[in-house]
Design an enzyme around this catalytic site. Structure first.
Site, mmCIF file in Angstrom:
data_model
loop_
_atom_site.group_PDB
_atom_site.id
_atom_site.type_symbol
_atom_site.label_atom_id
_atom_site.label_comp_id
_atom_site.label_asym_id
_atom_site.label_seq_id
_atom_site.Cartn_x
_atom_site.Cartn_y
_atom_site.Cartn_z
ATOM 1 N N ASP B 126 -8.027 40.658 23.615
ATOM 2 C CA ASP B 126 -8.587 42.014 23.659
ATOM 3 C C ASP B 126 -7.512 43.072 23.888
ATOM 4 O O ASP B 126 -7.412 44.049 23.158
ATOM 5 C CB ASP B 126 -9.579 42.137 24.835
ATOM 6 N N TYR B 220 -15.154 48.618 22.315
ATOM 7 C CA TYR B 220 -15.254 48.631 23.778
ATOM 8 C C TYR B 220 -15.196 50.059 24.324
ATOM 9 O O TYR B 220 -14.560 50.927 23.745
ATOM 10 C CB TYR B 220 -14.112 47.805 24.346
#
Lengths: 222, 222, 222, 222
Positions: B126, B220
């Site tokens: 990520d 996100y």
């Protein structure tokens, strides 16, 4: 005793007392297991933590003042049971104005294996100018520890020594510098330990250690 | 200097000053060993921590303002001894608005072994889009560290680099993003270290790393 | 929506919001990396952390309310990027009233090696009734993680599962029980890790695990 | 019951309650997993933590008072589920005035491998007078744990025992001394563990252990 000396003693009591909070903050001590002392500038009066008093209960007026032989000059409590070791360092090293003793876990783990901490971090080169040396096993209750500290520090740039099976002693121009050395000792003891858990750290060439140490001692800070 | 620029500098002093508390909070720094800087948006003014000042004593007005060559434009104190490295990154990477340097223990332990940190956690995919790369040993006191940081970051998605025997440098759009990268670097350095202590972590397939990175950068947050 | 339901939603926002402080306190999360959700009792409304918001900035009114398919019913922010996984668990396990997700370091270290955590502590037998099972690698962004959590939990007493290369998911009757399970997961993951660093922990016989689990579930507490 | 006894009970409730904060502070407990008890001086009344109550919610008036057989004499809550073990120690060791139980991670890691903790630190010689001994696996819910604690402590100077697969029990003249023993147990369990991760710690000769123990018990403190 002159008024000026009395004032300097009181100031040192405040400084030594408060510096114990740094030992706690940086995780160097458990329960009552570490201590700080300072030499009152221009005198041979030593200010040190009383024995077995919890850090929460420390106040400047509880600090103990002794001479270099450990005779209590001021204070209602007994000095730290490590006072003999501190005093011996002050006797033999007139340039030292602060001494710190801890059992901080990573540094003491090296000491329990009787291994010095190798210089594999630029931060170690900066602060210690090389390895953190190992002193021998010595029993408390005589000048054996103090002598071993002084002998081990000779021939090293490091302001810290780890004593076999025991823990850390650090020195400084004053007590704050000795506390900084104790804090950095645990910091690098931990990082080098973690590094070695999965292989062998890369050594730093001596000329680079020298260059880093020289720069840090002369350029860093204000 | 316009009023607007002056205001932006003052705002950046507050931001840079306060972000040092995050370094402490997440356990990345010891004593005075890490620093944050930020580029004032739309300018080439850099705001950076003063050298050797303890985190407790930091105030916005103590922050140092320099140009990209490190010339002090505002402030009574010397800038961090790492300022040269920060500045070199700002010179070569105009998109960078924040730089952070730490010796955080787990990441520095990888660096002391001269090993990059492999991408074996979805959280690493990520944030870093792959491994956290290793930069070479370089001495402080020239542009060597800054150059090595920039060269190492090229060809990686990672906003973090670990420098051999030294520690961590991270970049971001602004200083807060660089601090986040420093915090996450230590977090994943620790978890991957712990994992490898008892065996070999399972690699993540490149296509999955790519999918995770793409999603995190685009989906996100708010 | 009835007044009673509205009240229950507001109460759940407060509970879910405040429980994030426990994740921080027990060292389970870094920056914004973990999240708590709760099912409003007697409904299929789910209250969950907003995505990418720092723990310091959380307030009950920022919590996001969704239905079981993740449709936002109340709240100005996007729900946690893990909401899909939480929701899938709530859909398939009607008895579950709380879900927690973290990347807590020791538990995630086991997950990165794709190893379940063996039951070698009486505290594990108490809380988990056996090992903490391992779920497969699954990509975020579909129901894959949620399905894998539910499938892995079946056939185990454990309210926790560690997902390969990823982290921890726990369930409970409500969000507080799920937080307790997450806290205890990291606690036992750490102790068993430390134990295995120097040798092999002694297994606990199945009949003793059963006896401990039965007692803890029925006798412990008020 | 005399007024003096009532006063002594109330004082012990305050002391036992407050000492739980030390367990938290030194990292010995997670969630509700440890407990402290004390014998009211001059009586056989035991004051102990209630079962399953979080440390934040503890107040002196919630403490439970029992007799040596565990019959609740005062208090609205059930006593700790470990009360039976505490009580058995008080029955068999009339000199004991405080008992502490934790699952502190490093000490419990040794216990999970069924290994006693060897005396390789001067601080261990001081506090424990030798190794910290290992007790057998024993199920909660009878006097098995209490008996095993007492039997294991016999023949050792240590005020601490680690119970296989379980955790730590310590004793003291009063609850504060037992808490100190629990704190020092975790401290030395951690340091010896770290030391052994990279090799074998150097043993301390028995005569030196004896000298250190004797001095610490008789000279240290005020």
């Amino acid at each position: 005793m002159s008024f000026k000396t009395t004032e300097a003693i009181e100031a040192m009591k405040v400084e030594v007392c408060n510096l114990h909070a740094e030992l706690l903050r940086w995780g160097l001590v458990t329960w009552t297991s570490g201590n700080v002392s300072g030499r009152v500038p221009g005198t041979d009066f030593i200010v040190i933590k009383p024995s077995g008093v919890s850090y929460d209960d420390l106040k400047p007026e509880l600090m103990v003042v002794t001479d270099l032989e450990g005779k209590v000059l001021d204070g209602d409590l007994k000095p730290s049971s490590d006072a003999e070791s501190h005093n011996h360092v002050y006797q033999l090293m007139p340039e030292v104005g602060g001494v710190v003793h801890t059992h901080s876990p990573y540094a003491t783990a090296w000491a329990a294996r009787a291994e010095s901490i190798p210089c594999v971090l630029t931060a170690m080169a900066d602060e210690f100018g090389g390895e953190i040396p190992l002193g021998p096993f010595a029993l408390i209750g005589s000048d054996a520890i103090g002598k071993a500290i002084v002998e081990t520090l000779q021939g090293h740039r490091s302001p810290a020594v780890i004593m076999q099976n025991h823990g850390v002693f650090t020195i400084g121009k004053g007590p704050k510098a000795a506390v900084k050395a104790a804090v950095m000792t645990e910091d690098v003891a931990r990082t080098v330990h973690i590094s070695r858990q999965l292989g062998e750290p890369v050594p730093i060439a001596q000329q680079n250690i020298d260059a880093l140490y020289d720069r840090y001692q002369n350029v860093y800070g204000q």
